[in-house]
Design an enzyme around this catalytic site. Structure first.
Site, mmCIF file in Angstrom:
data_model
loop_
_atom_site.group_PDB
_atom_site.id
_atom_site.type_symbol
_atom_site.label_atom_id
_atom_site.label_comp_id
_atom_site.label_asym_id
_atom_site.label_seq_id
_atom_site.Cartn_x
_atom_site.Cartn_y
_atom_site.Cartn_z
ATOM 1 N N PRO A 89 0.821 -1.222 0.000
ATOM 2 C CA PRO A 89 0.000 0.000 0.000
ATOM 3 C C PRO A 89 0.853 1.269 0.000
ATOM 4 C CG PRO A 89 -0.580 -1.441 1.859
ATOM 5 C CD PRO A 89 0.561 -2.080 1.155
ATOM 6 N N GLU A 116 2.834 -7.337 8.700
ATOM 7 C CA GLU A 116 2.924 -5.875 8.633
ATOM 8 C C GLU A 116 3.801 -5.420 7.478
ATOM 9 O OE1 GLU A 116 0.936 -3.807 10.613
ATOM 10 O OE2 GLU A 116 0.198 -5.852 10.868
ATOM 11 N N ARG A 154 -3.057 -9.518 -20.479
ATOM 12 C CA ARG A 154 -3.983 -9.215 -21.583
ATOM 13 C C ARG A 154 -3.374 -8.266 -22.603
ATOM 14 N NH1 ARG A 154 -7.235 -5.194 -21.016
ATOM 15 N NH2 ARG A 154 -9.116 -6.250 -21.720
ATOM 16 N N ASP A 169 -10.225 -0.226 -24.533
ATOM 17 C CA ASP A 169 -10.498 -0.351 -23.110
ATOM 18 C C ASP A 169 -10.590 1.004 -22.429
ATOM 19 O OD1 ASP A 169 -10.448 -3.074 -23.162
ATOM 20 O OD2 ASP A 169 -8.399 -3.269 -22.419
HETATM 21 CL CL1 6GU Z 1 -0.058 -3.891 -3.279
HETATM 22 N N1 6GU Z 1 -0.730 -4.744 -0.868
HETATM 23 C C1 6GU Z 1 -1.507 -4.722 0.223
HETATM 24 N N2 6GU Z 1 -1.229 -5.534 1.247
HETATM 25 N N3 6GU Z 1 -2.557 -3.934 0.355
HETATM 26 C C2 6GU Z 1 -2.815 -3.127 -0.684
HETATM 27 C C3 6GU Z 1 -2.063 -3.087 -1.851
HETATM 28 C C4 6GU Z 1 -0.998 -3.927 -1.915
HETATM 29 N N4 6GU Z 1 -2.570 -2.186 -2.675
HETATM 30 C C5 6GU Z 1 -3.612 -1.681 -2.043
HETATM 31 N N5 6GU Z 1 -3.771 -2.225 -0.842
#
Ligand code: 6GU
Length: 253
Positions: A89, A116, A154, A169
């Site tokens: 994230p 974590e 794709r 797309d």
């Molecule tokens: Cl790439 N990993 C995790 N654990 N949570 C996420 C993410 C990735 N992208 C958005 N939320």
């Protein structure tokens, strides 16, 4: 293209992409996918892959050595140089432009974290870029890796039939896609817009462009670079806005 995935759940990734377009890309050998489980490279009877964080706090952190050994094994399996992408994230948001860029590479290694996260020293030493699939938290990188694999698969030459062509797309022109309709023309839920049955290809293309511009304006104004639009696009968008001001978005002509 070759994609290696470093994950505690290699079977999950394989299942995620075994169907439809991604499955076919695998069968056609446009994409080869290989999973590497850090647990197979962990030491001791317990094969630990995680430990408590220094400094305290909740959760666990993935150990450097099992990940590093799994990455080394993946690298050694093929002589082509690989870009290492860590799914987190904290990464840069995944966009279609990033997907297109990754899709041109011969080899990518996707690193999935659990718990974590991953010891920062492993990231500094091995990772080329960090990618996130959106502003929400998943319990691991596996679903994000499956998203990247699908989006990249794709775009491989020969993965899509003509009918599935990626050129139209959503996002490929910087716009959302237009609405689509199929049989029957008349249905209790409504009628297909007449223009789509007119056989007039120029008018159909114009209608689709107007709907794509209008939807992007309504739903994702952040994507619409209005000053950069052509004069013709401005005119189409103004038509859409005028119609919207009159009847809202349930107009179908
Ligand atoms: Cl790439 N990993 C995790 N654990 N949570 C996420 C993410 C990735 N992208 C958005 N939320």
């Amino acid at each position: 293209m070759r994609i290696d995935v470093i994950t505690l759940f290699p079977d999950f990734i394989a299942q995620c992409v075994a169907f439809g377009v991604t499955g076919r890309a695998g069968e056609r050998q446009l994409l080869s996918l290989h999973g590497w489980n850090p647990r197979d490279y962990a030491e001791g009877n317990y094969r630990r892959v995680d430990e408590r964080p220094f400094g305290g706090g909740p959760g666990m952190v993935m150990l450097i050595d099992p990940l590093r050994a799994a990455i080394a094994a993946a690298r050694a399996a093929d002589p082509a140089p690989a870009r290492i992408v860590y799914l987190t994230p904290q990464g840069a948001p995944l966009t279609q432009a990033k997907v297109r860029e990754l899709a041109t590479r011969e080899r990518v290694i996707l690193l999935c974290g659990r718990y974590e996260g991953v010891d920062e020293r492993l990231i500094e030493a091995e990772v080329d870029e960090e990618v996130s699939i959106g502003d929400y938290v998943l319990s691991g990188g596996e679903l994000a890796a499956a998203v990247v694999i699908d989006a990249v698969a794709r775009l491989q030459e020969g993965a899509l039939s003509d009918a599935e062509s990626a050129a139209q797309d959503s996002f490929e022109g910087g716009l959302l896609d237009c609405p689509h309709y199929t049989r029957p023309v008349e249905h209790e839920l409504g009628r297909v817009p007449d223009v789509l049955m007119s056989g007039n290809h120029a008018e159909i293309a114009r209608w689709r462009r107007r709907e794509a511009l209008g939807r992007t304006w309504q739903r994702r104004p952040d994507l619409l670079d209005e000053p950069a639009l052509s004069k013709a696009d401005h005119q189409l968008l103004n038509e859409y806005r005028a119609r919207f001001a009159e009847v809202g978005d349930d107009f179908d002509g």
